[in-house]
Write a protein that holds these residues in place. Structure first.
Motif, short mmCIF file in Angstrom:
data_model
loop_
_atom_site.label_atom_id
_atom_site.label_comp_id
_atom_site.label_asym_id
_atom_site.label_seq_id
_atom_site.Cartn_x
_atom_site.Cartn_y
_atom_site.Cartn_z
N MET A 1 -0.46 -10.86 1.12
CA MET A 1 0.45 -9.71 1.19
C MET A 1 0.05 -8.82 2.37
O MET A 1 -1.11 -8.43 2.49
N SER A 2 1.00 -8.52 3.24
CA SER A 2 0.72 -7.66 4.38
C SER A 2 1.30 -6.27 4.13
O SER A 2 2.26 -6.12 3.38
N PHE A 3 0.75 -5.31 4.82
CA PHE A 3 1.20 -3.92 4.67
C PHE A 3 1.71 -3.42 6.01
O PHE A 3 0.95 -3.00 6.88
N ASP A 4 3.02 -3.50 6.17
CA ASP A 4 3.70 -3.07 7.38
C ASP A 4 4.58 -1.88 7.03
O ASP A 4 5.46 -1.97 6.18
N PHE A 5 4.34 -0.73 7.67
CA PHE A 5 5.09 0.48 7.36
C PHE A 5 6.11 0.82 8.45
O PHE A 5 6.57 1.97 8.53
N THR A 6 6.47 -0.17 9.25
CA THR A 6 7.47 0.06 10.29
C THR A 6 8.77 0.59 9.69
O THR A 6 9.28 0.04 8.71
N GLY A 7 9.28 1.66 10.28
CA GLY A 7 10.52 2.26 9.80
C GLY A 7 10.33 3.27 8.70
O GLY A 7 11.28 3.97 8.33
N GLN A 8 9.11 3.39 8.16
CA GLN A 8 8.85 4.37 7.11
C GLN A 8 8.24 5.64 7.69
O GLN A 8 7.65 5.63 8.78
N VAL A 9 8.40 6.72 6.95
CA VAL A 9 7.91 8.03 7.39
C VAL A 9 6.94 8.58 6.34
O VAL A 9 7.26 8.63 5.15
N ALA A 10 5.76 8.98 6.81
CA ALA A 10 4.72 9.48 5.91
C ALA A 10 4.35 10.91 6.26
O ALA A 10 4.07 11.22 7.43
N ILE A 11 4.35 11.78 5.26
CA ILE A 11 3.81 13.13 5.39
C ILE A 11 2.40 13.12 4.82
O ILE A 11 2.18 12.68 3.69
N ILE A 12 1.45 13.63 5.59
CA ILE A 12 0.08 13.73 5.11
C ILE A 12 -0.37 15.17 5.27
O ILE A 12 -0.40 15.71 6.38
N THR A 13 -0.70 15.82 4.17
CA THR A 13 -1.16 17.21 4.23
C THR A 13 -2.66 17.24 4.53
O THR A 13 -3.39 16.32 4.17
N GLY A 14 -3.08 18.30 5.18
CA GLY A 14 -4.49 18.40 5.54
C GLY A 14 -4.93 17.29 6.47
O GLY A 14 -6.04 16.78 6.37
N ALA A 15 -4.06 16.91 7.41
CA ALA A 15 -4.32 15.74 8.25
C ALA A 15 -4.88 16.09 9.62
O ALA A 15 -4.93 15.24 10.51
N GLY A 16 -5.33 17.32 9.81
CA GLY A 16 -5.87 17.71 11.10
C GLY A 16 -7.28 17.23 11.35
O GLY A 16 -7.82 17.37 12.45
N GLY A 17 -7.90 16.64 10.34
CA GLY A 17 -9.27 16.13 10.50
C GLY A 17 -9.68 15.35 9.27
O GLY A 17 -8.92 15.25 8.29
N GLY A 18 -10.87 14.79 9.30
CA GLY A 18 -11.44 14.13 8.13
C GLY A 18 -10.59 13.01 7.57
O GLY A 18 -10.05 12.17 8.29
N LEU A 19 -10.46 13.00 6.25
CA LEU A 19 -9.71 11.95 5.57
C LEU A 19 -8.24 11.93 5.97
O LEU A 19 -7.66 10.86 6.19
N GLY A 20 -7.62 13.10 6.07
CA GLY A 20 -6.21 13.15 6.42
C GLY A 20 -5.94 12.54 7.77
O GLY A 20 -4.97 11.79 7.97
N ARG A 21 -6.79 12.85 8.74
CA ARG A 21 -6.66 12.25 10.07
C ARG A 21 -6.80 10.74 10.01
O ARG A 21 -6.01 10.00 10.62
N ALA A 22 -7.80 10.26 9.27
CA ALA A 22 -8.01 8.82 9.16
C ALA A 22 -6.80 8.14 8.52
O ALA A 22 -6.36 7.07 8.97
N HIS A 23 -6.23 8.76 7.48
CA HIS A 23 -5.03 8.20 6.84
C HIS A 23 -3.88 8.15 7.84
O HIS A 23 -3.16 7.15 7.92
N ALA A 24 -3.70 9.23 8.58
CA ALA A 24 -2.59 9.31 9.54
C ALA A 24 -2.70 8.21 10.59
O ALA A 24 -1.71 7.53 10.91
N LEU A 25 -3.88 8.03 11.15
CA LEU A 25 -4.08 7.00 12.16
C LEU A 25 -3.85 5.61 11.58
O LEU A 25 -3.29 4.73 12.25
#
Length: 301
Positions: A1-25
């Motif tokens: 099973m592959s995880f491709d998020f092409t075409g999807q939009v994700a909001i991540i709160t607290g994403a300016g650093g740490g875990l949120g930044r890692a999730h965003a990238l």
């Protein structure tokens, strides 16, 4: 099973650093368009700046991805509604919300001000509530959504000096447990992540030898899993230093002592009724009530 998020939009709160930044990238690397929300305040929640969010946006766009910055406060209903409006205006849809924003105001319970207790609850718990309510109409309309609540081992198991943080984090598990039931008919799945990572939230709590292993990037695969098309619903995943596990609230089979039971009987039978060898987890609270009634019915005179 592959995880491709092409075409999807994700909001991540607290994403300016740490875990949120890692999730965003991580989301951007797999094709998602990402909204980087971050108030830009200090670890205790004071102050505000958009620069941290903009820096993460630059990291993503420099790698060929798409992202926008948002400096809204998760505790503000107006800010979260504006966040959703900005997202839809920029990208036309909204598929994923990762509630990651948080602050710390640690002290022992007897020394902690009620103001500090309320502030931590407001950001972690009410911030997740407000952000989730803001994205809900869009997700319901499109009959698809993935929502992640960020809980913590402090909430699941306790941690000295973090009564406010632990209370907020376990409350998020209770929130997810109910929302998984209410939102499932819309194909909106709600799960919880309990991460351990070296961020500004933990850099003076854990020794350096531990922090070297606990990279934020080693947690993010769990978030991607919880936001996939085949994501589970109502699960808690713990993650840290490359290890992933499932956490559950379990209940022993129990022992019927009758309507006239005494505390002396409970004490005498504690080892039996507390035995977790046959423990089970319930999908909803009514399952526990059913167990109690069935036991009473089966043991009635």
């Amino acid at each position: 099973m592959s995880f491709d998020f092409t075409g999807q939009v994700a909001i991540i709160t607290g994403a300016g650093g740490g875990l949120g930044r890692a999730h965003a990238l991580a989301f951007a690397a797999r094709g998602a368009k990402v909204v980087i929300n971050d108030l830009g305040g200090a670890r205790d929640g004071d102050g505000a700046s958009l620069s941290a969010a903009e820096q993460v946006v630059k990291e993503i766009t420099d790698r060929g991805g798409e992202a926008i910055a948002n400096g809204g406060n998760v505790t503000s209903e107006d800010d979260m509604q504006a966040l959703v409006s900005q997202t839809l205006s920029a990208f036309g849809r909204l598929d994923i919300l990762v509630n990651n924003a948080g602050i710390l105001r640690d002290k022992t319970f007897s020394k902690m001000s009620l103001d500090d207790f309320r502030k931590v609850l407001e950001v972690h718990l009410m911030g997740s509530v407000i952000a989730t309510r803001a994205v809900l109409p869009t997700m319901q309309k499109q009959e698809y959504g993935r929502i992640v609540m960020t809980t913590s081992s402090s909430g699941l198991y306790g941690n000295f000096g973090q009564s406010n943080y632990g209370a907020a984090k376990l409350a998020l598990v209770g929130l997810a447990n109910t929302l998984k039931l209410e939102f499932s008919k819309f194909n909106i799945r709600v799960n919880a992540l309990a991460p351990v990572a070296a961020t500004r939230m933990t850099d003076d709590i854990m020794p350096p030898q531990m922090l070297d292993f606990l990279t934020p990037e080693s947690v993010s695969p769990a978030v991607l899993y919880l936001c996939g098309a085949a994501a589970p619903n109502g699960e808690i995943i713990t993650a840290g230093a490359g290890t992933f596990a499932r956490a559950k609230i379990m209940e022993s089979k129990g022992l019927y002592l009758g309507p006239d039971a005494t505390p002396e009987q409970i004490a005498a039978q504690w080892d039996v009724l507390a035995d977790l060898k046959t423990a089970e987890s319930f999908d909803q609270g009514s399952n526990q009530s059913q167990k109690f009634v069935v036991n009473a019915f089966e043991n009635k005179p």
